[in-house]
Design a protein around this motif. Structure first.
Motif, PDB file in Angstrom:
ATOM      1  N   ALA A  51       0.881  -1.080   0.129  1.00 22.64           N
ATOM      2  CA  ALA A  51      -0.007   0.021   0.028  1.00 22.64           C
ATOM      3  C   ALA A  51       0.990   1.402  -0.163  1.00 22.64           C
ATOM      4  N   ASN A  52       2.046   1.257   0.912  1.00 21.63           N
ATOM      5  CA  ASN A  52       2.821   2.252   0.570  1.00 21.63           C
ATOM      6  C   ASN A  52       4.089   1.914   1.604  1.00 21.63           C
ATOM      7  N   TRP A  53       5.251   2.937   1.353  1.00 18.12           N
ATOM      8  CA  TRP A  53       6.423   2.453   1.993  1.00 18.12           C
ATOM      9  C   TRP A  53       6.569   2.213   3.300  1.00 18.12           C
ATOM     10  N   ASP A  54       5.554   2.583   4.058  1.00 13.92           N
ATOM     11  CA  ASP A  54       5.455   2.372   5.539  1.00 13.92           C
ATOM     12  C   ASP A  54       5.057   0.967   5.954  1.00 13.92           C
ATOM     13  N   LYS A  55       4.647   0.309   4.957  1.00 11.66           N
ATOM     14  CA  LYS A  55       4.453  -1.117   5.190  1.00 11.66           C
ATOM     15  C   LYS A  55       5.509  -2.100   5.346  1.00 11.66           C
ATOM     16  N   LEU A  56       6.730  -1.335   4.939  1.00 13.82           N
ATOM     17  CA  LEU A  56       8.124  -2.302   5.025  1.00 13.82           C
ATOM     18  C   LEU A  56       8.693  -1.598   6.366  1.00 13.82           C
ATOM     19  N   PHE A  57       8.896  -2.357   7.414  1.00  9.68           N
ATOM     20  CA  PHE A  57       9.419  -2.167   8.645  1.00  9.68           C
ATOM     21  C   PHE A  57      10.524  -2.651   9.050  1.00  9.68           C
ATOM     22  N   ALA A  58      11.532  -2.323   9.460  1.00 15.52           N
ATOM     23  CA  ALA A  58      12.950  -2.782   9.943  1.00 15.52           C
ATOM     24  C   ALA A  58      12.882  -2.550  11.546  1.00 15.52           C
ATOM     25  N   SER A  59      13.033  -3.839  12.270  1.00 15.74           N
ATOM     26  CA  SER A  59      13.201  -3.629  13.655  1.00 15.74           C
ATOM     27  C   SER A  59      14.132  -2.958  14.131  1.00 15.74           C
ATOM     28  N   ASN A  60      15.329  -3.171  13.312  1.00 14.68           N
ATOM     29  CA  ASN A  60      16.489  -2.288  13.713  1.00 14.68           C
ATOM     30  C   ASN A  60      16.934  -1.597  12.601  1.00 14.68           C
ATOM     31  N   PRO A  61      16.781  -0.155  12.532  1.00 14.66           N
ATOM     32  CA  PRO A  61      16.897   0.680  13.632  1.00 14.66           C
ATOM     33  C   PRO A  61      15.434   1.105  14.070  1.00 14.66           C
ATOM     34  N   GLY A  62      14.105   0.321  13.722  1.00 13.05           N
ATOM     35  CA  GLY A  62      12.951   0.755  14.073  1.00 13.05           C
ATOM     36  C   GLY A  62      12.305   1.757  13.313  1.00 13.05           C
ATOM     37  N   ARG A  63      12.406   1.493  11.933  1.00 12.62           N
ATOM     38  CA  ARG A  63      11.992   2.652  11.408  1.00 12.62           C
ATOM     39  C   ARG A  63      11.545   1.968   9.944  1.00 12.62           C
ATOM     40  N   THR A  64      10.451   2.497   9.252  1.00 13.12           N
ATOM     41  CA  THR A  64      10.025   1.998   8.059  1.00 13.12           C
ATOM     42  C   THR A  64      10.661   2.579   6.826  1.00 13.12           C
ATOM     43  N   LEU A  65      10.770   1.706   5.841  1.00 18.15           N
ATOM     44  CA  LEU A  65      11.250   2.334   4.473  1.00 18.15           C
ATOM     45  C   LEU A  65      10.893   3.687   4.277  1.00 18.15           C
ATOM     46  N   GLY A  66       9.563   4.032   4.652  1.00 21.80           N
ATOM     47  CA  GLY A  66       9.128   5.278   4.221  1.00 21.80           C
ATOM     48  C   GLY A  66       9.720   6.489   4.942  1.00 21.80           C
ATOM     49  N   ASP A  67      10.016   5.880   6.359  1.00 24.29           N
ATOM     50  CA  ASP A  67      10.740   7.146   7.261  1.00 24.29           C
ATOM     51  C   ASP A  67      12.207   7.309   6.749  1.00 24.29           C
ATOM     52  N   GLU A  68      13.070   6.297   5.875  1.00 25.61           N
ATOM     53  CA  GLU A  68      14.008   6.434   5.652  1.00 25.61           C
ATOM     54  C   GLU A  68      14.087   7.142   4.258  1.00 25.61           C
ATOM     55  N   LEU A  69      13.078   6.915   3.446  1.00 22.32           N
ATOM     56  CA  LEU A  69      13.316   7.779   2.280  1.00 22.32           C
ATOM     57  C   LEU A  69      12.685   9.140   2.408  1.00 22.32           C
ATOM     58  N   ARG A  70      11.616   9.486   3.381  1.00 20.60           N
ATOM     59  CA  ARG A  70      11.503  10.930   3.757  1.00 20.60           C
ATOM     60  C   ARG A  70      12.975  11.792   4.187  1.00 20.60           C
ATOM     61  N   GLU A  71      13.615  10.870   4.978  1.00 18.95           N
ATOM     62  CA  GLU A  71      14.847  11.557   5.648  1.00 18.95           C
ATOM     63  C   GLU A  71      15.618  11.868   4.637  1.00 18.95           C
ATOM     64  N   ILE A  72      15.784  10.989   3.514  1.00 11.69           N
ATOM     65  CA  ILE A  72      16.844  11.079   2.211  1.00 11.69           C
ATOM     66  C   ILE A  72      16.180  12.147   1.424  1.00 11.69           C
ATOM     67  N   PHE A  73      14.991  12.380   1.447  1.00 13.51           N
ATOM     68  CA  PHE A  73      14.500  13.452   0.715  1.00 13.51           C
ATOM     69  C   PHE A  73      14.585  14.660   1.374  1.00 13.51           C
ATOM     70  N   ASP A  74      14.498  14.784   2.464  1.00 13.90           N
ATOM     71  CA  ASP A  74      14.662  16.189   3.319  1.00 13.90           C
ATOM     72  C   ASP A  74      16.058  16.581   3.311  1.00 13.90           C
ATOM     73  N   ARG A  75      17.212  15.488   3.178  1.00 17.02           N
ATOM     74  CA  ARG A  75      18.543  16.042   3.086  1.00 17.02           C
ATOM     75  C   ARG A  75      18.998  16.424   1.803  1.00 17.02           C
ATOM     76  N   ILE A  76      18.331  15.988   0.813  1.00 15.12           N
ATOM     77  CA  ILE A  76      18.538  16.294  -0.502  1.00 15.12           C
ATOM     78  C   ILE A  76      17.966  17.717  -0.919  1.00 15.12           C
ATOM     79  N   GLU A  77      16.923  18.053  -0.175  1.00 14.21           N
ATOM     80  CA  GLU A  77      16.272  19.268  -0.463  1.00 14.21           C
ATOM     81  C   GLU A  77      17.027  20.398   0.281  1.00 14.21           C
ATOM     82  N   ALA A  78      17.593  19.775   1.722  1.00 14.30           N
ATOM     83  CA  ALA A  78      18.376  20.954   2.317  1.00 14.30           C
ATOM     84  C   ALA A  78      19.675  21.097   1.473  1.00 14.30           C
TER      85      ALA A  78
END
Length: 206
Positions: free
Chosen positions: A175-202
């Motif tokens: 349904a979306n990238w938040d449906k893929l979750f890694a127990s370590n570091p405790g984040r979803t793939l959506g969390d990782e992609l958003r962080e990467i996107f924010d860094r690129i924008e910065a």
């Protein structure tokens, strides 16, 4: 057996003869009752059957339907080439674990106990299905209601392997990238992609 011709009763001597004759008859009757071997009676007269004389070798019928009776508790060896309809069959009586087949609900079941079991259902909304019950609560099913196998869970579902898991498919759809979750570091793939996107924008903004 001897025959008895009783003399004319003309006094005490005739009475004594009657008593002697009755005594002899009583002894012979007692001997007959004690020594009569009913197991050697091979003929049945009318409706009289002697207990223990009818053995399997003396029964010859084309079908068991020729015998109309409640057969009760039957202990048998090999039953071969038999059709059984509308029955309950279990691998153990009144105990667990067991597997069973029941005409009630038309199900096959494997029971660890009364509250933990797997059932094969022939008709789940138009599809055969395998249902899972844990602690008395339905937990999920495998069915093909949409024309392909569906693994449906009412709670968590695990996939475990001591080796690699290989997936050969056209696409895996989420349904979306938040449906893929890694127990370590405790984040979803959506969390990782958003962080990467924010860094690129910065970086672009700098």
């Amino acid at each position: 057996m001897a025959s008895y011709n009783l003399p004319n009763v003309d006094g005490m001597s005739s009475l004594e003869q009657i008593k002697n004759a009755v005594g002899i008859m009583t002894k012979e009757l007692g001997w007959l009752l004690s020594n009569l071997d009913t197991k050697n009676m091979n003929e049945i007269d009318g409706d009289i059957l002697v207990t223990g004389t009818v053995t399997a070798g003396k029964i010859n019928v084309n079908e068991l339907s020729a015998i109309s009776a409640n057969l009760g508790h039957i202990t048998a060896g090999l039953i071969e080439a038999v059709q059984i309809f509308g029955s309950y069959i279990a691998t153990r009586q009144d105990d667990y674990p067991r597997c069973e087949m029941s005409a009630t609900g038309n199900v096959f079941g494997a029971f660890n106990d009364a509250n933990n079991h797997i059932d094969i259902e022939p008709n789940y909304a138009g599809s055969p299905a395998i249902s899972f019950t844990v602690a008395g609560i339905p937990r999920g099913r495998i069915h093909n209601l949409l024309g392909y196998p569906i693994f449906e869970s009412n709670s968590s579902m695990g996939l475990e392997s001591s080796g690699n898991i290989f997936v050969n498919t056209n696409q895996m759809i989420f349904a979306n990238w938040d449906k893929l979750f890694a127990s370590n570091p405790g984040r979803t793939l959506g969390d990782e992609l958003r962080e990467i996107f924010d860094r690129i924008e910065a970086l672009e903004g700098g």
